[in-house]
Design a protein around this motif. Structure first.
Motif, PDB file in Angstrom:
ATOM      1  N   LYS A  95       0.854  -1.197   0.000  1.00  0.00           N
ATOM      2  CA  LYS A  95       0.000   0.000   0.000  1.00  0.00           C
ATOM      3  C   LYS A  95       0.884   1.238   0.000  1.00  0.00           C
ATOM      4  N   SER A  96       0.257   2.389  -0.069  1.00  0.00           N
ATOM      5  CA  SER A  96       1.015   3.643  -0.113  1.00  0.00           C
ATOM      6  C   SER A  96       1.971   3.728   1.070  1.00  0.00           C
ATOM      7  N   GLY A  97       3.242   4.028   0.744  1.00  0.00           N
ATOM      8  CA  GLY A  97       4.267   4.121   1.771  1.00  0.00           C
ATOM      9  C   GLY A  97       5.137   2.891   1.882  1.00  0.00           C
ATOM     10  N   THR A  98       4.698   1.772   1.288  1.00  0.00           N
ATOM     11  CA  THR A  98       5.497   0.546   1.329  1.00  0.00           C
ATOM     12  C   THR A  98       6.675   0.663   0.382  1.00  0.00           C
ATOM     13  N   GLU A  99       7.820   0.148   0.808  1.00  0.00           N
ATOM     14  CA  GLU A  99       9.010   0.138  -0.039  1.00  0.00           C
ATOM     15  C   GLU A  99       9.623  -1.250  -0.049  1.00  0.00           C
ATOM     16  N   GLY A 100      10.270  -1.601  -1.172  1.00  0.00           N
ATOM     17  CA  GLY A 100      10.949  -2.888  -1.238  1.00  0.00           C
ATOM     18  C   GLY A 100      10.918  -3.495  -2.634  1.00  0.00           C
ATOM     19  N   ALA A 101      11.620  -4.649  -2.750  1.00  0.00           N
ATOM     20  CA  ALA A 101      11.714  -5.332  -4.041  1.00  0.00           C
ATOM     21  C   ALA A 101      10.365  -5.851  -4.505  1.00  0.00           C
ATOM     22  N   ASP A 102       9.471  -6.189  -3.566  1.00  0.00           N
ATOM     23  CA  ASP A 102       8.153  -6.684  -3.962  1.00  0.00           C
ATOM     24  C   ASP A 102       7.318  -5.579  -4.596  1.00  0.00           C
ATOM     25  N   VAL A 103       7.547  -4.331  -4.183  1.00  0.00           N
ATOM     26  CA  VAL A 103       6.853  -3.203  -4.806  1.00  0.00           C
ATOM     27  C   VAL A 103       7.292  -3.054  -6.257  1.00  0.00           C
ATOM     28  N   LYS A 104       8.599  -3.138  -6.475  1.00  0.00           N
ATOM     29  CA  LYS A 104       9.116  -3.019  -7.842  1.00  0.00           C
ATOM     30  C   LYS A 104       8.609  -4.150  -8.718  1.00  0.00           C
ATOM     31  N   MET A 105       8.528  -5.371  -8.162  1.00  0.00           N
ATOM     32  CA  MET A 105       8.015  -6.509  -8.915  1.00  0.00           C
ATOM     33  C   MET A 105       6.565  -6.254  -9.336  1.00  0.00           C
ATOM     34  N   LEU A 106       5.756  -5.763  -8.410  1.00  0.00           N
ATOM     35  CA  LEU A 106       4.354  -5.464  -8.731  1.00  0.00           C
ATOM     36  C   LEU A 106       4.266  -4.398  -9.808  1.00  0.00           C
ATOM     37  N   GLU A 107       5.051  -3.335  -9.688  1.00  0.00           N
ATOM     38  CA  GLU A 107       4.990  -2.256 -10.664  1.00  0.00           C
ATOM     39  C   GLU A 107       5.445  -2.703 -12.050  1.00  0.00           C
ATOM     40  N   LYS A 108       6.436  -3.597 -12.125  1.00  0.00           N
ATOM     41  CA  LYS A 108       6.851  -4.150 -13.425  1.00  0.00           C
ATOM     42  C   LYS A 108       5.694  -4.890 -14.074  1.00  0.00           C
ATOM     43  N   ASN A 109       4.941  -5.635 -13.293  1.00  0.00           N
ATOM     44  CA  ASN A 109       3.804  -6.383 -13.834  1.00  0.00           C
ATOM     45  C   ASN A 109       2.689  -5.447 -14.274  1.00  0.00           C
ATOM     46  N   LEU A 110       2.425  -4.405 -13.480  1.00  0.00           N
ATOM     47  CA  LEU A 110       1.389  -3.443 -13.869  1.00  0.00           C
ATOM     48  C   LEU A 110       1.747  -2.771 -15.192  1.00  0.00           C
ATOM     49  N   ARG A 111       3.035  -2.417 -15.347  1.00  0.00           N
ATOM     50  CA  ARG A 111       3.474  -1.786 -16.594  1.00  0.00           C
ATOM     51  C   ARG A 111       3.324  -2.763 -17.767  1.00  0.00           C
ATOM     52  N   ALA A 112       3.703  -4.032 -17.567  1.00  0.00           N
ATOM     53  CA  ALA A 112       3.595  -5.032 -18.630  1.00  0.00           C
ATOM     54  C   ALA A 112       2.145  -5.288 -19.019  1.00  0.00           C
ATOM     55  N   LEU A 113       1.233  -5.075 -18.084  1.00  0.00           N
ATOM     56  CA  LEU A 113      -0.196  -5.289 -18.356  1.00  0.00           C
ATOM     57  C   LEU A 113      -0.868  -4.037 -18.924  1.00  0.00           C
ATOM     58  N   GLY A 114      -0.078  -2.979 -19.177  1.00  0.00           N
ATOM     59  CA  GLY A 114      -0.613  -1.803 -19.862  1.00  0.00           C
ATOM     60  C   GLY A 114      -0.980  -0.639 -18.977  1.00  0.00           C
ATOM     61  N   HIS A 115      -0.706  -0.707 -17.685  1.00  0.00           N
ATOM     62  CA  HIS A 115      -1.050   0.393 -16.775  1.00  0.00           C
ATOM     63  C   HIS A 115       0.118   1.381 -16.701  1.00  0.00           C
ATOM     64  N   THR A 116      -0.199   2.664 -16.687  1.00  0.00           N
ATOM     65  CA  THR A 116       0.831   3.709 -16.713  1.00  0.00           C
ATOM     66  C   THR A 116       0.553   4.757 -15.625  1.00  0.00           C
ATOM     67  N   GLY A 117       1.361   5.838 -15.663  1.00  0.00           N
ATOM     68  CA  GLY A 117       1.147   6.944 -14.732  1.00  0.00           C
ATOM     69  C   GLY A 117       1.967   6.836 -13.474  1.00  0.00           C
ATOM     70  N   PHE A 118       2.888   5.905 -13.386  1.00  0.00           N
ATOM     71  CA  PHE A 118       3.717   5.728 -12.192  1.00  0.00           C
ATOM     72  C   PHE A 118       5.142   5.403 -12.631  1.00  0.00           C
ATOM     73  N   THR A 119       6.055   5.528 -11.721  1.00  0.00           N
ATOM     74  CA  THR A 119       7.454   5.197 -11.974  1.00  0.00           C
ATOM     75  C   THR A 119       7.752   3.815 -11.407  1.00  0.00           C
TER      76      THR A 119
END
Length: 428
Positions: A181-205
């Motif tokens: 959730k908001s404020g969480t940091e770590g490798a699992d966050v990056k893994m989730l964001e890579k998947n969101l980007r691959a699935l077509g979601h944008t607007g985040f780094t």
């Protein structure tokens, strides 16, 4: 495991009878510790096919000796034979490949079990239900849909449903183990964001910080899944695997509580597994080329991509991932084997075979542009070493040669007066 073998000439010389110049030479085999030129590989056990070949050579030589075809007194100097050999062969220039043919199994590799998550309440202490992870005895909810056997599940696809909520597959190296959730940091966050980007979601780094932009992308993703748009991701709301998976066996049933083993899955591409005798360990390395012969006698190219740890095991190799190594006591007489995995790039070349017994020919060593003769053209010299019976315009002459690599019933040779096209004597 049955094997069909080609070996270096040091093994052939050491363990196979070769044509002798006289009876005395036959009683004095080469010393065991004498290494022949061109041998770079450790010795391997004698094989039945070569014993038969050697027996044929000896039988032929007995007939030649009876007619006096070989002639000479077995000295090192070249000696003319009174008559020609019963058969001849030409010295050829070619490429020799030392290889080993072993039994293998075509399939999808070992299956991993997908378990229900320990909890879907987001405490951060449970498993996400990834294959191979340990889930709890009971999760929350009722299973309402499960995939069929052989179904391929890719990133974003539904792996199963709980209370009609989709549980999708994400790509990664470890399961979701805490609420993101908001404020969480770590490798699992990056893994989730890579998947969101691959699935077509944008607007985040894509980074290791879960911020408001990430939460908004998660809400969009949850909307696509018809899930509650919380902006948070809890353990159990997605499965994680390194890549697409193929369902091997479904053990749970719709209507049951979300608990225990749900199904097992494997990789999506067919591979070849070999339990290699450890005596042939020197034949394989990552990248070693191989040829796979299928039951219909067609062949495909393969490459060694994984080499396991030598072990002693019993029973069939069902690919279930079960191990009987804990039985203890028994199995001490089993020969140790080395698990080897080979990848086949040409999946279409495998046809419709999903699982089959195959033959795998491993290429261990190659010598290019060498002179070779049939192995039974070698003649053991009385004083040590080897010769070939060269057919000349004036008759025959025994010329010393230096053997090299042995493969495919042929041997590499070199020596004075030996060149491509030279005619040598061989037994019939």
């Amino acid at each position: 495991m049955s094997t069909k073998t080609s070996r270096d000439v040091d093994t052939a010389v050491e363990e196979e009878p070769v044509r002798e110049l006289d009876t005395a030479a036959a009683q004095e085999p080469p010393a065991k510790d004498e290494e022949q030129p061109g041998s770079a590989r450790r010795r391997r056990p004698l094989r039945t096919s070569l014993i038969v070949l050697a027996a044929t050579v000896v039988a032929a030589v007995v007939g030649i000796a009876a007619t006096g075809a070989l002639g000479g007194d077995g000295t090192d100097s070249a000696s003319a034979a009174p008559t020609g050999p019963p058969a001849t062969a030409k010295v050829e220039r070619t490429t020799l490949t030392d290889s080993e043919t072993v039994d293998g199994n075509l399939g999808y590799g070992d299956a991993q079990t997908v378990q229900a998550p320990a909890s879907s309440t987001g405490t951060g202490t449970g498993s996400s239900g990834q294959g191979g992870a340990s889930g709890g005895d009971k999760g929350d909810g009722i299973l309402t849909w499960l995939p069929e056997e052989s179904k391929v599940i890719k990133r974003g696809d539904t792996a199963y449903r709980v209370d009609e909520q989709k549980v999708p597959l994400l790509y990664g190296s470890f399961p979701l183990y805490r609420t993101l959730k908001s404020g969480t940091e770590g490798a699992d966050v990056k893994m989730l964001e890579k998947n969101l980007r691959a699935l077509g979601h944008t607007g985040f780094t894509v980074d290791d910080t879960y911020d408001l932009a990430t939460a908004e992308a998660v809400r969009d993703w949850q909307d696509d899944l018809n899930r509650e748009e919380t902006g948070e991701v809890r353990p159990g709301e997605a499965l994680v695997a390194p890549e697409a998976r193929r369902v091997a066996n479904v053990t749970a049933t719709p209507g049951a509580a979300l608990s225990g083993n749900l199904f097992s899955w494997t990789g999506t591409e067919r591979i070849v597994g070999v339990d290699l005798d450890v005596q042939f360990e020197d034949l394989v390395d990552n990248g070693t080329e191989a040829t796979v012969r299928l039951p219909d006698d067609t062949t495909v190219k393969a490459e060694v991509t994984d080499i396991g740890t030598p072990s002693t095991s019993k029973g069939d190799d069902s690919g279930s991932g079960e191990s009987d190594s804990g039985s203890g006591g028994s199995g001490g007489n089993e020969d140790p084997t080395l698990p080897v995995e080979l990848t086949v790039k040409d999946q279409k070349g495998l046809g419709r075979y999903q699982a089959a017994a195959v033959e795998v020919t491993l290429k261990a060593e190659t010598r290019k542009d060498v002179l070779v003769v049939p192995v039974n053209a070698l003649v053991a010299r009385k004083g040590g070493g080897y010769a070939v019976e060269v057919v000349t315009a004036d008759g025959t002459a025994l010329r010393p040669v230096k053997p090299g690599m042995f493969a495919d019933s042929r041997v590499e040779i070199s020596g004075s007066g030996i060149k491509e096209g030279t005619v040598v004597g061989v037994p019939k």
